[in-house]
Design a protein around this motif. Structure first.
Motif: not given
Length: 240
Positions: A89-118
């Protein structure tokens, strides 16, 4: 918990779990203030005629991120961020939000550990993630993963977050979603967000404990055989 809201002929593979997860989100979204991001939110639609932005009634800012910059503007949103979850994730987006919402996306990302970390890095407090536990393979753009409550709990822990709430729908012969809320500030939310992340179904049948996904595929042939056996046993007892 109300279960009659799901009308009889609803599509049970895609629509029923979506409607259910919308109901879950509506229980909590109003609690959160500040900046909210719907990560990979596409058009931000809940498929019931509303936008997910409408759920976060107390948010001061609502941002949508997506992957394809060539479709900029399709969300008709004032703020739009283009983010590749497969890369750090770009540095400017780290701790950028109070809430991050993600709906039925991670199953479509092969690099799932990276996506979850982001996703976890982008929030300074709350992450709300919806993932499939059981669902048929779908989407031309890739469908790689299914998740259990234990998987979600561990992924959050590995990213310095505590999963406080994890629920699942348990309708017969239907796809199953997990709805998970995690935080970096447990003390702030422990009296507000229910601390519930069991894999045991709250809806019981008879004396048996039901577990996540156990009603997803109904086997009428087996049920018929069991009923025949019980009738024969009952008849034998009456004759005896």
């Amino acid at each position: 918990m109300e279960r009659e809201e799901y009308y009889k002929n609803i599509d049970r593979v895609y629509r029923l779990p979506r409607v259910w997860s919308n109901r879950e989100l509506s229980k909590f979204a109003h609690l959160f203030k500040g900046s909210v991001a719907n990560v990979s939110g596409w058009k931000d639609i809940d498929k019931e005629g509303k936008h997910y932005k409408d759920y976060f009634t107390n948010a001061s800012e609502y941002v949508i991120t997506n992957y394809l910059s060539e479709v900029k503007g399709i969300q008709d949103a004032d703020k739009e961020i283009f983010l590749d979850l497969t890369k750090p994730v770009p540095k400017e987006l780290i701790n950028r939000f109070d809430v991050v919402f993600n709906h039925t996306v991670l199953e479509h990302v092969y690099e799932v550990h990276q996506a979850f970390e982001n996703i976890c890095l982008m929030t300074k407090d709350i992450a709300i993630i919806v993932v499939p536990f059981l669902q048929e393979m779908h989407a031309d753009y890739g469908d790689f993963w299914r998740f259990t409550p234990l998987t979600m709990d561990r992924l959050f822990n590995e990213n310095a977050m505590e999963m406080m709430y994890c629920s699942f729908n348990s309708h017969e012969n239907a796809s199953v979603y997990l709805f998970c809320i995690a935080t970096k500030n447990k003390n702030k939310w422990q009296d507000i967000i229910p601390q519930s992340k069991s894999h045991i179904d709250p809806f019981k049948k008879g004396q048996h404990r039901n577990f996540v996904g156990c009603h997803a595929i109904r086997n009428p042939n087996t049920e018929g055989i069991i009923r025949k056996i019980l009738r024969k046993l009952k008849g034998a007892l009456v004759r005896g």
